[in-house]
Write a protein that holds these residues in place. Structure first.
Motif, PDB file in Angstrom:
ATOM      1  N   PRO A 122       0.820  -1.221   0.000  1.00 19.47           N
ATOM      2  CA  PRO A 122       0.000   0.000   0.000  1.00 19.47           C
ATOM      3  C   PRO A 122       0.850   1.265   0.000  1.00 19.47           C
ATOM      4  N   TYR A 123       2.162   1.096   0.174  1.00 20.02           N
ATOM      5  CA  TYR A 123       3.050   2.253   0.209  1.00 20.02           C
ATOM      6  C   TYR A 123       3.842   2.403  -1.084  1.00 20.02           C
ATOM      7  N   ALA A 124       3.334   1.758  -2.155  1.00 16.75           N
ATOM      8  CA  ALA A 124       3.840   1.987  -3.508  1.00 16.75           C
ATOM      9  C   ALA A 124       2.657   2.496  -4.325  1.00 16.75           C
ATOM     10  N   VAL A 125       2.306   3.765  -4.097  1.00 20.97           N
ATOM     11  CA  VAL A 125       1.079   4.328  -4.669  1.00 20.97           C
ATOM     12  C   VAL A 125       1.269   4.609  -6.157  1.00 20.97           C
ATOM     13  N   LYS A 126       0.303   4.151  -6.937  1.00 20.51           N
ATOM     14  CA  LYS A 126       0.342   4.297  -8.400  1.00 20.51           C
ATOM     15  C   LYS A 126      -0.524   5.471  -8.877  1.00 20.51           C
ATOM     16  N   ILE A 162      -6.814   8.492   6.005  1.00 17.60           N
ATOM     17  CA  ILE A 162      -6.197   7.646   4.985  1.00 17.60           C
ATOM     18  C   ILE A 162      -4.698   7.927   4.945  1.00 17.60           C
ATOM     19  N   ASP A 163      -3.967   7.082   4.207  1.00 16.48           N
ATOM     20  CA  ASP A 163      -2.516   7.228   4.085  1.00 16.48           C
ATOM     21  C   ASP A 163      -2.141   8.244   3.018  1.00 16.48           C
ATOM     22  N   ILE A 164      -1.100   9.003   3.310  1.00 19.74           N
ATOM     23  CA  ILE A 164      -0.377   9.767   2.295  1.00 19.74           C
ATOM     24  C   ILE A 164       1.088   9.374   2.455  1.00 19.74           C
ATOM     25  N   VAL A 165       1.727   9.045   1.326  1.00 22.27           N
ATOM     26  CA  VAL A 165       3.108   8.554   1.344  1.00 22.27           C
ATOM     27  C   VAL A 165       3.964   9.562   0.572  1.00 22.27           C
ATOM     28  N   PRO A 166       4.423  10.624   1.228  1.00 21.99           N
ATOM     29  CA  PRO A 166       5.048  11.727   0.487  1.00 21.99           C
ATOM     30  C   PRO A 166       6.474  11.450   0.027  1.00 21.99           C
ATOM     31  N   ASN A 167       7.150  10.502   0.648  1.00 18.43           N
ATOM     32  CA  ASN A 167       8.568  10.282   0.347  1.00 18.43           C
ATOM     33  C   ASN A 167       8.795   9.529  -0.958  1.00 18.43           C
ATOM     34  N   HIS A 168       7.827   8.716  -1.372  1.00 17.63           N
ATOM     35  CA  HIS A 168       8.042   7.883  -2.554  1.00 17.63           C
ATOM     36  C   HIS A 168       6.722   7.494  -3.203  1.00 17.63           C
ATOM     37  N   VAL A 169       6.793   7.131  -4.469  1.00 17.05           N
ATOM     38  CA  VAL A 169       5.636   6.610  -5.201  1.00 17.05           C
ATOM     39  C   VAL A 169       6.070   5.349  -5.938  1.00 17.05           C
ATOM     40  N   ALA A 170       5.100   4.629  -6.509  1.00 21.93           N
ATOM     41  CA  ALA A 170       5.413   3.428  -7.285  1.00 21.93           C
ATOM     42  C   ALA A 170       6.267   3.796  -8.492  1.00 21.93           C
ATOM     43  N   ARG A 171       7.119   2.876  -8.904  1.00 21.61           N
ATOM     44  CA  ARG A 171       8.000   3.134 -10.059  1.00 21.61           C
ATOM     45  C   ARG A 171       7.196   3.460 -11.315  1.00 21.61           C
ATOM     46  N   THR A 258       9.679   1.347  -5.292  1.00 16.56           N
ATOM     47  CA  THR A 258       9.302   2.757  -5.254  1.00 16.56           C
ATOM     48  C   THR A 258      10.438   3.650  -5.735  1.00 16.56           C
ATOM     49  N   VAL A 259      10.090   4.907  -6.041  1.00 15.78           N
ATOM     50  CA  VAL A 259      11.085   5.918  -6.401  1.00 15.78           C
ATOM     51  C   VAL A 259      10.967   7.098  -5.445  1.00 15.78           C
ATOM     52  N   LYS A 260      12.106   7.673  -5.138  1.00 15.87           N
ATOM     53  CA  LYS A 260      12.209   8.791  -4.201  1.00 15.87           C
ATOM     54  C   LYS A 260      11.643  10.072  -4.827  1.00 15.87           C
ATOM     55  N   VAL A 261      10.831  10.793  -4.063  1.00 16.99           N
ATOM     56  CA  VAL A 261      10.301  12.077  -4.509  1.00 16.99           C
ATOM     57  C   VAL A 261      11.281  13.188  -4.111  1.00 16.99           C
ATOM     58  N   ASN A 262      11.507  14.126  -5.025  1.00 16.33           N
ATOM     59  CA  ASN A 262      12.426  15.246  -4.820  1.00 16.33           C
ATOM     60  C   ASN A 262      11.656  16.452  -4.281  1.00 16.33           C
ATOM     61  N   TYR A 263      12.064  16.917  -3.110  1.00 14.26           N
ATOM     62  CA  TYR A 263      11.409  18.065  -2.476  1.00 14.26           C
ATOM     63  C   TYR A 263      12.229  19.352  -2.557  1.00 14.26           C
ATOM     64  N   GLY A 264      13.162  19.384  -3.503  1.00 12.11           N
ATOM     65  CA  GLY A 264      13.954  20.594  -3.649  1.00 12.11           C
ATOM     66  C   GLY A 264      15.212  20.585  -2.817  1.00 12.11           C
ATOM     67  N   ILE A 265      15.699  19.382  -2.492  1.00 14.76           N
ATOM     68  CA  ILE A 265      16.975  19.238  -1.797  1.00 14.76           C
ATOM     69  C   ILE A 265      17.952  18.581  -2.758  1.00 14.76           C
ATOM     70  N   SER A 266      19.043  19.272  -3.051  1.00 14.47           N
ATOM     71  CA  SER A 266      20.010  18.771  -4.018  1.00 14.47           C
ATOM     72  C   SER A 266      20.736  17.549  -3.465  1.00 14.47           C
ATOM     73  N   PRO A 267      21.379  16.763  -4.321  1.00 17.19           N
ATOM     74  CA  PRO A 267      22.082  15.561  -3.849  1.00 17.19           C
ATOM     75  C   PRO A 267      23.136  15.833  -2.780  1.00 17.19           C
ATOM     76  N   ASP A 268      23.677  17.065  -2.744  1.00 18.23           N
ATOM     77  CA  ASP A 268      24.654  17.388  -1.697  1.00 18.23           C
ATOM     78  C   ASP A 268      24.002  17.999  -0.468  1.00 18.23           C
TER      79      ASP A 268
END
Length: 624
Positions: A122-126, A162-171, A258-268
């Motif tokens: 349920p934490y791989a939301v499509k 209900i669930d919200i999964v902000p960190n990642h979504v389904a591939r 799942t894939v990581k969602v980008n919130y505006g934080i650069s890789p560094d």
């Protein structure tokens, strides 16, 4: 001299203003804690109404069955409400990956190589704008069926989470029902770069995704042949995996589905967005909302805000945020203030496991509640297992006293082992004293996981999910719950006496907590005082008082599963004085079963209660 006096006066005024601000902040906190206790019932939606008892490992819907939204009838919801529940968390509602062919409804098939289990995580939301098709009687009307469930829940006086999964979504995220003008995650991303502030994902340019090497003889679908199960998944360029893994070929233990969602934080680690000003943690959600109104937010922020407001408009009363600490706290300020502007009573619960972040996520992030796992839950679990001391519980309350109302308590949830499983306590009755403590020790909400009230042991070998936890990845039945569901009569017609007795205990306890004034009042520990001053009072006992102006409670639990304890519980003079009790004898009656009475004898402003407490017994004693 005059300048010095002016300086001193300025300092003095500053101190007064600081004290005033602190007192105002404390008043604000106290003013929010005026209602009765909240009790959340977490139910895994697709398992609740499933009456099929086959439980074949890796079984299909046809073999093992599945529950539906419509199984939550008025009768079922009335029984949940009468258990002592105020909020129901329907887990697994947003449309996530499942291995079932729904192509005739326009839904693309999901690839077993990047789906955990047959029923999917349920934490791989499509699709955040629709619901799991498995849960509908009529797949075309699945959203309307869930909307009807929201209405039924409200009619039965239950708030909906209900669930919200902000960190990642389904591939393979793909929404079929986006509102007009809404684009899918990643639709406008520049995939030639690793990072851009308005990309929804992070990329590995010029590298294609590779399915991880499966370990421990694991095979998708248990080895069953499937046209998409070929060790390949088309994703080019590869995206970062949900847990932050940056390799195009994640590890088997990464969140590879799942894939990581980008919130505006650069890789560094650079934040490409505004940060909250110093001291802004003391401002209310309205000030936070105003702060963000003229700021440019990263695209992922806007997408998740719109998703949450979409569900608020549909009548959802709150959210449980998965792995919230993996998302920047500034986003939570932005999101939660927007939600509160639409519904100031929205229930916002976050999964945060780092105690050093608690206060930031509550005060800056405007969360209502966080899981109290790594302190209270883990400590109580050790006591229940027989190798922990109750001495370790009161310091937790002291450490969290400024945010105690915000730390939601639980003994089970979908991530944790069932109490009755051999891997946890091996006996559902060991949850009784723990549950009394968990529900009454603070003003915080209580959460109960469906089946906990029957002593469900989670022993099924469901396929992907392992025994001790009821699987969230497979089509499976929950035996103790099914006996209570009783062919959807929801009356316990097939339950054992032990199951019904345990449910009766939960019902008595939870209903008391949601009606008690004292449990929203003050807390004072009795444990340390009695450990030092009382014979036969051991580290297997825990005691404290809870009180308001109109209700005075003494709460005692025995975590030992063999020994009867006899001792004279001492109530220190400072409590007796707070309660305005004169010397004399006061009747106290147990509120759980109303079958036992005790005398509180006050001499020289000190109280004593002669206690005989059986193994795993608890008392909630109220002055009559």
């Amino acid at each position: 001299m005059k300048q010095k006096n002016i300086f001193l006066a300025t300092v003095f005024i500053s101190i007064l203003m600081s004290c005033s601000t602190q007192k105002d902040s404390e008043k604000k906190m106290k003013s929010t804690i005026t209602k009765k206790k909240t009790v959340v019932y977490q139910v895994f939606t697709r398992l609740f109404g499933n009456t099929n008892t086959t439980n074949k490992p890796w079984g299909t819907i046809e073999e093992n069955g599945v529950g539906k939204f419509n199984d939550f009838t008025d009768k079922a919801l009335t029984e949940i409400k009468n258990l002592g529940v105020t909020h129901i968390w329907y887990t697994g509602v947003p449309h996530h990956d499942v291995i079932r062919d729904y192509t005739k409804y326009g839904i693309s098939n999901d690839d077993p190589d990047v789906v955990k289990g047959r029923a999917g995580s349920p934490y791989a939301v499509k699709d955040y704008y629709n619901v799991n098709p498995d849960l509908a009687e009529n797949v075309e009307n699945r959203l309307q069926e869930f909307e009807a469930l929201i209405d039924r829940s409200h009619k039965n006086d239950l708030k909906v989470i209900i669930d919200i999964v902000p960190n990642h979504v389904a591939r393979n995220y793909q929404s079929l029902t986006n509102p007009e003008g809404t684009k899918d995650f990643g639709a406008d991303d520049n995939t030639s770069v690793e990072y851009h502030v308005n990309n929804n994902f992070y990329y590995v340019p010029n590298k294609a995704f590779e399915v991880p090497d499966f370990l421990n003889d694991y095979k998708p679908l248990g080895g069953e042949k499937h046209p998409l199960s070929d060790g390949k998944f088309d994703e080019n360029p590869a995206k970062w995996t949900g847990n932050g893994a940056r390799s195009p070929k994640p590890n088997f233990y990464d969140w590879y589905e799942t894939v990581k969602v980008n919130y505006g934080i650069s890789p560094d680690g650079k934040k490409d967005f505004d940060e909250l000003p110093a001291g802004f943690e003391n401002e209310d959600y309205k000030k936070h909302f105003e702060f963000w109104k003229d700021k440019k937010a990263p695209n992922s922020w806007i997408k998740f805000r719109n998703i949450c407001l979409y569900w608020i408009e549909k009548g959802v009363d709150g959210f449980r945020y998965d792995m919230a600490e993996m998302v920047p706290v500034e986003f939570w300020s932005y999101l939660n203030s927007a939600i509160k502007m639409k519904n100031e009573n929205a229930f916002l619960l976050a999964e945060v496991y780092n105690p050093s972040l608690y206060r930031d996520y509550i005060k800056k992030g405007k969360m209502d509640y966080l899981y109290d796992k790594v302190q209270l839950y883990d400590t109580i679990k050790h006591v229940m297992q027989g190798h922990g001391l109750t001495d370790n519980i009161p310091p937790i309350l002291e450490d969290l006293k400024d945010i105690e109302h915000n730390m939601l308590h639980f003994l089970e949830n979908h991530d944790e082992q069932r109490i009755a499983s051999p891997e946890f306590a091996g006996n559902a009755l060991k949850g009784k004293p723990a549950m009394v403590i968990s529900t009454t020790i603070s003003t915080a909400p209580t959460m109960v996981y469906f089946g906990q009230e029957f002593g469900e042991d989670g022993s099924e070998n469901a396929g992907f999910g392992s025994p001790s936890r009821t699987s969230i990845f497979d089509y499976v039945g929950v035996p103790s719950l099914q006996r209570w569901v009783n062919d959807k009569n929801f009356d316990g017609g097939q339950s054992t006496k032990e199951e019904l007795d345990l449910r009766d205990f939960y019902k008595r306890l939870l209903n008391f907590t949601i009606k008690s004034d004292a449990l929203m009042g003050e807390y004072v520990d009795l444990h340390n005082y009695n450990r030092e001053n009382t014979q036969n009072y051991t580290h297997k006992i825990l005691s404290f008082v809870r009180f308001s102006e109109d209700e005075k409670l003494v709460i005692i639990s025995n975590f030992d599963d063999n020994e009867v304890f006899k001792f004279q519980l001492k109530i220190p003079s400072e409590i007796i004085k707070k309660w305005n009790l004169k010397d004399g004898i006061y009747k106290m009656k147990d509120q759980l079963y109303n079958s036992k009475s005790f005398n509180l004898e006050v001499n020289n402003s000190e109280g004593n209660i002669n206690i005989v407490i059986n193994p795993l017994e608890s008392f909630i004693l109220k002055i009559q």
